[in-house]
Design an enzyme around this catalytic site. Structure first.
Site, PDB file in Angstrom:
ATOM      1  N   GLY A 138       1.344  -1.410  -0.082  1.00  0.00           N
ATOM      2  CA  GLY A 138      -0.147   0.057   0.272  1.00  0.00           C
ATOM      3  C   GLY A 138       1.414   1.283   0.217  1.00  0.00           C
ATOM      4  O   GLY A 138       2.032   1.107  -0.413  1.00  0.00           O
ATOM      5  N   HIS A 150       5.510   0.665  19.058  1.00  0.00           N
ATOM      6  CA  HIS A 150       4.542   1.388  17.849  1.00  0.00           C
ATOM      7  C   HIS A 150       4.813   2.754  17.646  1.00  0.00           C
ATOM      8  O   HIS A 150       4.189   3.420  18.677  1.00  0.00           O
ATOM      9  CB  HIS A 150       3.922   0.768  18.885  1.00  0.00           C
ATOM     10  CG  HIS A 150       2.287   1.245  17.216  1.00  0.00           C
ATOM     11  ND1 HIS A 150       1.583   0.137  17.474  1.00  0.00           N
ATOM     12  CD2 HIS A 150       2.629   1.905  16.447  1.00  0.00           C
ATOM     13  CE1 HIS A 150       0.924   0.324  15.671  1.00  0.00           C
ATOM     14  NE2 HIS A 150       1.355   1.081  15.515  1.00  0.00           N
ATOM     15  N   GLY A 160       5.936   4.194  14.946  1.00  0.00           N
ATOM     16  CA  GLY A 160       5.801   4.693  13.044  1.00  0.00           C
ATOM     17  C   GLY A 160       5.568   6.428  13.057  1.00  0.00           C
ATOM     18  O   GLY A 160       6.641   7.306  11.892  1.00  0.00           O
ATOM     19  N   ARG A 167       1.426  -4.509  12.342  1.00  0.00           N
ATOM     20  CA  ARG A 167       0.766  -4.468  13.516  1.00  0.00           C
ATOM     21  C   ARG A 167       0.863  -6.025  14.066  1.00  0.00           C
ATOM     22  O   ARG A 167       1.645  -6.916  13.388  1.00  0.00           O
ATOM     23  CB  ARG A 167      -0.850  -5.149  13.339  1.00  0.00           C
ATOM     24  CG  ARG A 167      -1.904  -3.404  13.310  1.00  0.00           C
ATOM     25  CD  ARG A 167      -2.134  -2.878  14.547  1.00  0.00           C
ATOM     26  NE  ARG A 167      -2.207  -1.306  14.222  1.00  0.00           N
ATOM     27  CZ  ARG A 167      -2.074  -0.418  14.152  1.00  0.00           C
ATOM     28  NH1 ARG A 167      -1.325  -0.256  13.801  1.00  0.00           N
ATOM     29  NH2 ARG A 167      -3.177   0.529  13.950  1.00  0.00           N
ATOM     30  N   GLU A 181       1.079  -3.968  23.389  1.00  0.00           N
ATOM     31  CA  GLU A 181       2.133  -3.254  23.237  1.00  0.00           C
ATOM     32  C   GLU A 181       1.595  -2.755  24.387  1.00  0.00           C
ATOM     33  O   GLU A 181       0.355  -2.124  24.810  1.00  0.00           O
ATOM     34  CB  GLU A 181       1.861  -2.747  22.068  1.00  0.00           C
ATOM     35  CG  GLU A 181       2.392  -2.775  21.020  1.00  0.00           C
ATOM     36  CD  GLU A 181       2.018  -2.174  19.477  1.00  0.00           C
ATOM     37  OE1 GLU A 181       0.472  -1.254  19.749  1.00  0.00           O
ATOM     38  OE2 GLU A 181       2.067  -2.483  18.483  1.00  0.00           O
ATOM     39  N   ARG A 227      -1.918  -7.806  -1.981  1.00  0.00           N
ATOM     40  CA  ARG A 227      -3.403  -8.407  -2.768  1.00  0.00           C
ATOM     41  C   ARG A 227      -3.275  -7.963  -3.940  1.00  0.00           C
ATOM     42  O   ARG A 227      -3.589  -8.850  -5.376  1.00  0.00           O
ATOM     43  CB  ARG A 227      -4.472  -8.088  -2.155  1.00  0.00           C
ATOM     44  CG  ARG A 227      -5.136  -8.892  -1.461  1.00  0.00           C
ATOM     45  CD  ARG A 227      -6.337  -8.357  -0.503  1.00  0.00           C
ATOM     46  NE  ARG A 227      -5.515  -7.011  -0.314  1.00  0.00           N
ATOM     47  CZ  ARG A 227      -6.876  -5.928   0.117  1.00  0.00           C
ATOM     48  NH1 ARG A 227      -8.157  -5.691   0.729  1.00  0.00           N
ATOM     49  NH2 ARG A 227      -6.129  -4.869   0.257  1.00  0.00           N
TER      50      ARG A 227
HETATM   51  O1  LIG Z   1      -1.693   4.278  11.479  1.00  0.00           O
HETATM   52  C1  LIG Z   1      -1.602   3.298  11.773  1.00  0.00           C
HETATM   53  O2  LIG Z   1      -2.255   2.619  11.197  1.00  0.00           O
HETATM   54  C2  LIG Z   1      -0.649   3.306  13.122  1.00  0.00           C
HETATM   55  O3  LIG Z   1      -0.700   2.349  13.992  1.00  0.00           O
HETATM   56  C3  LIG Z   1       0.879   4.359  13.413  1.00  0.00           C
HETATM   57  O4  LIG Z   1       1.630   3.869  13.832  1.00  0.00           O
END
Ligand SMILES: O=C(O)C(=O)CO
Length: 396
Positions: free
Chosen positions: A228, A360, A362, A312, A341, A250
């Site tokens: 994605g 977590h 990101g 995830r 987490e 996919r």
């Molecule tokens: O964008 C999301 O779903 C996240 O997990 C951000 O870390």
């Protein structure tokens, strides 16, 4: 793994709207206040915002308590769930305040009957517990649940929308930061940056660690599972490292995309697993992707390969990853996401030398959080005013 199990992440924390002694005890991860402060915040319609410990971590000052009266009659009310013990950054609160009166979950719970009827928007994050039916039933005027983040696996979208409440997320604004985080993990794991740091700061160290060897990133083969927006941006970055890029998704990307990235599509995920030096997971968590990487998939990977996960935790079978790392089936893992987490302190993953774990984070950059909240506000305002809702998430 079924949906209930997939939702186990949030089950380990108190649910939104949960009261009772047990709920209160479980909430010990939230910040503690003095009695005087508690008194201040019990007034109706007073907003208490505990500033982020992230602010402190970032060296921007200690978390403070800011109590404000905001009774701007023209603005709708939003209930904001606290993000773990972190609260919201002040500047983020300022963005919300331009359009909403705010009540935080903790204060809401003090008198839900009083506050509930005027709340039209609920802001949640992946770190927050699922808003339970018991909470939603206290919010008869609710129009929208706006999620900060793209993944909505922690929300029961079918149930929420069945109440006539819109659900929104923040796609695209999270992609660059998440792709950067994937690169940070990949590079730090491959070049053993954390171990190097430990050695450098160790007072006993007297020699340069010439035997602390890493593995090559430049010129290696990357396999991206989930192409994605985030996967695409990871591929863009890895192209700069002269990596051979394989991907499994996919849907196959367009010829133009593949050419731009120099990426090769693997219809069969096994082919990607067998050929890659680094496997990065960027898929959305769904019933189909839950447990996607387990014993069989790990056994297909090279013994020199590294698994990187920025999607995830439940996309991998964590016990299988522990075994694969212990037995040398794979070389290393770098994980921004786990389940739960955070991991319990005695979790076997935390004791392994070939694992790098971040909590977590990101999306944790100032501009990303700001843009996420702007997106949440925009979607919520549209939902409340009856306009077309950007970033609406429909039930699957
Ligand atoms: O964008 C999301 O779903 C996240 O997990 C951000 O870390």
């Amino acid at each position: 793994m079924n949906r209930e199990a997939a939702r186990g992440v949030s089950r380990s924390r108190p649910k939104m709207g949960e009261g009772g002694e047990e709920g209160r005890q479980q909430k010990s991860w939230r910040s503690v206040r003095t009695e005087k402060e508690e008194e201040q915040i019990t007034q109706a319609f007073v907003v208490t915002l505990s500033l982020s410990s992230r602010v402190e971590t970032a060296g921007l000052g200690k978390p403070q308590l800011e109590t404000q009266k905001m009774m701007d009659g023209d603005k709708p009310w939003v209930l904001i769930s606290e993000v773990g013990e972190n609260g919201y950054l002040e500047e983020v609160i300022d963005i919300i305040k331009q359009h909403f009166n705010i009540i935080c979950h903790r204060d809401f719970l003090k008198n839900p009957q009083l506050h509930g009827p005027k709340i039209q928007a609920l802001f949640v994050w992946h770190t927050c517990p699922d808003p339970e039916p018991s909470l939603l039933s206290l919010l008869p005027s609710l129009k929208v649940v706006a999620n900060g983040g793209v993944g909505v696996n922690h929300l029961d979208v079918s149930y929420i929308t069945s109440l006539g409440v819109k659900v929104t997320n923040t796609p695209s604004v999270v992609s660059d930061a998440t792709a950067d985080m994937a690169m940070a993990l990949l590079l730090a794991s491959a070049r053993r940056v954390v171990r190097g740091h430990q050695i450098a700061v160790d007072v006993q160290t007297t020699h340069l660690p010439l035997t602390l060897m890493g593995i090559d990133v430049t010129g290696s083969t990357l396999g991206i599972i989930g192409m994605g927006d985030v996967g695409y941006k990871i591929a863009q970055r890895c192209k700069g490292f002269d990596m051979k890029i394989l991907y499994h998704n996919r849907n196959r990307r367009s010829d133009e995309d593949e050419q731009a990235l120099g990426a090769t599509y693997c219809e069969n995920m096994d082919d990607l697993l067998k050929a890659s030096d680094f496997v990065i997971l960027g898929v959305t968590l769904t019933p189909e992707t839950t447990g996607l990487i387990s014993h069989r998939e790990l056994s297909l990977m090279k013994p020199t390969a590294t698994l990187v996960n920025v999607s995830r935790g439940l996309v991998v079978d964590q016990d299988a990853v522990v075994k694969a790392l212990q037995s040398g089936t794979i070389h290393a893992a770098a994980l921004d996401v786990t389940y739960p987490e955070l991991l319990p302190r005695d979790h076997p993953l935390l004791g392994l030398p070939n694992v790098l774990i971040s909590p977590h984070m990101g999306i944790n950059t100032y501009s990303t959080i700001r843009r996420m909240v702007q997106t949440m506000v925009q979607s919520a305002v549209a939902a409340i005013s009856g306009h077309p809702v950007p970033n609406e998430v429909k039930p699957r």
